[in-house]
Design a protein around this motif. Sequence first.
Motif, mmCIF file in Angstrom:
data_model
loop_
_atom_site.group_PDB
_atom_site.id
_atom_site.type_symbol
_atom_site.label_atom_id
_atom_site.label_comp_id
_atom_site.label_asym_id
_atom_site.label_seq_id
_atom_site.Cartn_x
_atom_site.Cartn_y
_atom_site.Cartn_z
ATOM 1 N N ASP A 60 0.826 -1.212 0.000
ATOM 2 C CA ASP A 60 0.000 0.000 0.000
ATOM 3 C C ASP A 60 0.859 1.261 0.000
ATOM 4 O O ASP A 60 0.520 2.258 0.632
ATOM 5 C CB ASP A 60 -0.980 0.003 1.181
ATOM 6 C CG ASP A 60 -2.029 -1.080 1.044
ATOM 7 O OD1 ASP A 60 -2.513 -1.288 -0.086
ATOM 8 O OD2 ASP A 60 -2.340 -1.736 2.053
ATOM 9 N N THR A 98 -5.742 -6.664 -6.222
ATOM 10 C CA THR A 98 -4.433 -6.160 -5.793
ATOM 11 C C THR A 98 -3.572 -5.875 -7.017
ATOM 12 O O THR A 98 -3.348 -6.760 -7.844
ATOM 13 C CB THR A 98 -3.713 -7.171 -4.887
ATOM 14 O OG1 THR A 98 -4.538 -7.448 -3.750
ATOM 15 C CG2 THR A 98 -2.377 -6.628 -4.406
ATOM 16 N N ARG A 138 -4.020 -1.991 -3.188
ATOM 17 C CA ARG A 138 -5.396 -2.434 -3.359
ATOM 18 C C ARG A 138 -6.024 -1.704 -4.531
ATOM 19 O O ARG A 138 -5.825 -0.497 -4.714
ATOM 20 C CB ARG A 138 -6.171 -2.144 -2.084
ATOM 21 C CG ARG A 138 -7.570 -2.625 -2.124
ATOM 22 C CD ARG A 138 -8.212 -2.500 -0.774
ATOM 23 N NE ARG A 138 -9.554 -3.035 -0.872
ATOM 24 C CZ ARG A 138 -10.509 -2.757 -0.039
ATOM 25 N NH1 ARG A 138 -10.265 -1.975 0.985
ATOM 26 N NH2 ARG A 138 -11.696 -3.274 -0.194
#
Length: 113
Positions: A48, A77, A98
Amino acid sequence: MTTPITLSALGAPLMALRIFADEFRHLPAPGVSISTIYPNLLELSFHDDLDGFETWCQALGISLGKVSHGVQGGGLTRVLKAETSYSGGRVRLIGYARIHTADEERSPAEVTP
């Protein structure tokens, strides 16, 4: 039975990590992986944090054209990968982020105008 490798066999990725800790200490901290399976490879992962991935690509002189893109986790993802030679070994960068579905609410910072 195979003979286990010694710590000295991991010299290239350990040296790269030592250099990075000195020269790039101001950069975002990645996840770090060194394995006896691939003793010549230092893997830096960014979860992330694609900005961190891009910052490291720039620091290591990896052009955006050398970055591969894929998806995993049922298309939820995003995965970016890049690899370069450094200090006698290989350095692999992997970025995970994500992918928001249309039904999920996103923050204003995540919405591109």
